[in-house]
Design a protein around this motif. Sequence first.
Motif, PDB file in Angstrom:
ATOM      1  N   SER A  17      -2.185  43.934  16.936  1.00 24.00           N
ATOM      2  CA  SER A  17      -3.638  44.131  16.882  1.00 24.00           C
ATOM      3  C   SER A  17      -4.005  45.443  17.575  1.00 24.00           C
ATOM      4  O   SER A  17      -3.400  45.811  18.580  1.00 24.00           O
ATOM      5  CB  SER A  17      -4.352  42.977  17.580  1.00 24.00           C
ATOM      6  OG  SER A  17      -5.728  43.248  17.605  1.00 24.00           O
ATOM      7  N   THR A  34     -11.367  46.566  11.959  1.00 21.07           N
ATOM      8  CA  THR A  34     -10.607  45.429  12.500  1.00 21.07           C
ATOM      9  C   THR A  34      -9.186  45.423  11.924  1.00 21.07           C
ATOM     10  O   THR A  34      -8.810  46.305  11.164  1.00 21.07           O
ATOM     11  CB  THR A  34     -11.324  44.101  12.171  1.00 21.07           C
ATOM     12  OG1 THR A  34     -11.376  43.962  10.746  1.00 21.07           O
ATOM     13  CG2 THR A  34     -12.728  44.062  12.741  1.00 21.07           C
ATOM     14  N   ASP A 127     -10.234  37.734  12.190  1.00 19.66           N
ATOM     15  CA  ASP A 127     -10.592  38.836  13.092  1.00 19.66           C
ATOM     16  C   ASP A 127     -11.699  38.429  14.066  1.00 19.66           C
ATOM     17  O   ASP A 127     -12.462  39.274  14.538  1.00 19.66           O
ATOM     18  CB  ASP A 127     -11.021  40.067  12.269  1.00 19.66           C
ATOM     19  CG  ASP A 127      -9.819  40.786  11.659  1.00 19.66           C
ATOM     20  OD1 ASP A 127      -8.686  40.577  12.138  1.00 19.66           O
ATOM     21  OD2 ASP A 127     -10.011  41.557  10.708  1.00 19.66           O
ATOM     22  N   TRP A 130     -12.821  40.229  17.301  1.00 18.81           N
ATOM     23  CA  TRP A 130     -13.533  41.510  17.190  1.00 18.81           C
ATOM     24  C   TRP A 130     -15.053  41.330  17.234  1.00 18.81           C
ATOM     25  O   TRP A 130     -15.787  42.318  17.292  1.00 18.81           O
ATOM     26  CB  TRP A 130     -13.144  42.205  15.881  1.00 18.81           C
ATOM     27  CG  TRP A 130     -11.732  42.704  15.850  1.00 18.81           C
ATOM     28  CD1 TRP A 130     -10.602  41.961  15.629  1.00 18.81           C
ATOM     29  CD2 TRP A 130     -11.291  44.048  16.038  1.00 18.81           C
ATOM     30  NE1 TRP A 130      -9.494  42.772  15.659  1.00 18.81           N
ATOM     31  CE2 TRP A 130      -9.893  44.063  15.904  1.00 18.81           C
ATOM     32  CE3 TRP A 130     -11.952  45.255  16.292  1.00 18.81           C
ATOM     33  CZ2 TRP A 130      -9.126  45.225  16.019  1.00 18.81           C
ATOM     34  CZ3 TRP A 130     -11.204  46.416  16.400  1.00 18.81           C
ATOM     35  CH2 TRP A 130      -9.796  46.388  16.272  1.00 18.81           C
TER      36      TRP A 130
END
Length: 356
Positions: A17, A34, A127, A130
Amino acid sequence: MAEIQTKKITIEKSQTSKINDVDFENLMFGRVFTDHMFVCDFEDGKWQNPKIMPYQPLTIEPSARVFHYGQAVFEGMKAYKDENGQIFLFRPDENYKRINKSAARLAIPEFPESYFFEGMETLLKLDREWIKPGVGNSLYIRPFVIATEPAISASPAEAYRFMIICSPAKAYYNAPVRVLFAEKFSRSADGGVGFAKAAGNYAAQFYPTSLAQKKGFQQIIWTDASTHEYLEEAGTMNIFFRVGDKLITAPNNDRILDGVTRKSVIQLAEDLGIECEVRRVSVKEIKAAAKNGSLKEIFGAGTAAVISQVSAFEHAGEVFEMPEIENNYASLFKKSLMHIQHNLSEDKHGWRHEIK
Ligand code: COI
């Protein structure tokens, strides 16, 4: 790489990530994306192979029609997280309807509703880290469609790619904007594509906007193409004028984007007992109101911009500085909207859409 299959979507997870490299307190709009993206292709007459994969560059032939004829449409949406970690979209059904309205105008095939929602929701769940909680934080979601068929005859493509990418966002404008009322250039015309979120509508504003910026104005308020006498929209936002205690905004037509924030503001005004007239707004009346002191506020409304105050406008060489109003409508609508979006107030119109 391991692939997982949901009901419809193949998921290829990113092995790493990028999130720890991101400074969430100092985000510039739309610069950081992302870890994943959603992709679905139109081939052989149908949308197929919906997939989530690590965010990455695309390989597309240089002859793809999008590069030559701009056959492309997009949407702008946001996801919000409340203090309990619940994630919400705001009126996503409106964006789904609008992307297909835009697509139809550009001869792009309709995208299926189930792929749109399942693709987006699966992507957001993947995601989710985020999306930061707190009013003012959001994840900007950019669904878009491009014509990928490698062929440069000027006709609609037979192959397309639908994608969703996401970018953590704070404010689009960091301060009130100074605007110029358009006198020469136009954004859209009757019978054209102004109502659609067509990529080219935005590119066509860049040059006149850069001229405005050289004069110290960040945005242009577009006027009707035939007379330049009526104020329409700001390109990145719809526009509202407060004269006395009344709001005025231009009606939707084929030149103006049917903004989701715009229609939410009109509804909130009704809820709050603020009179809102949806009708043509002339440059003449706004200048007269500025001169006689009854023009209290101008603000824009859009997904990225939320509610952005206008601090000054220019027309025909005259510059009008807007007064600073206490308890202004712009702040009231911004707070009301953000509180609904972040699950901090009652959602009486059912605008929140929880991602479960
Ligand atoms: C949005 O508000 O989502 C838009 O599409 C405007 C864009 C220029 C950032």
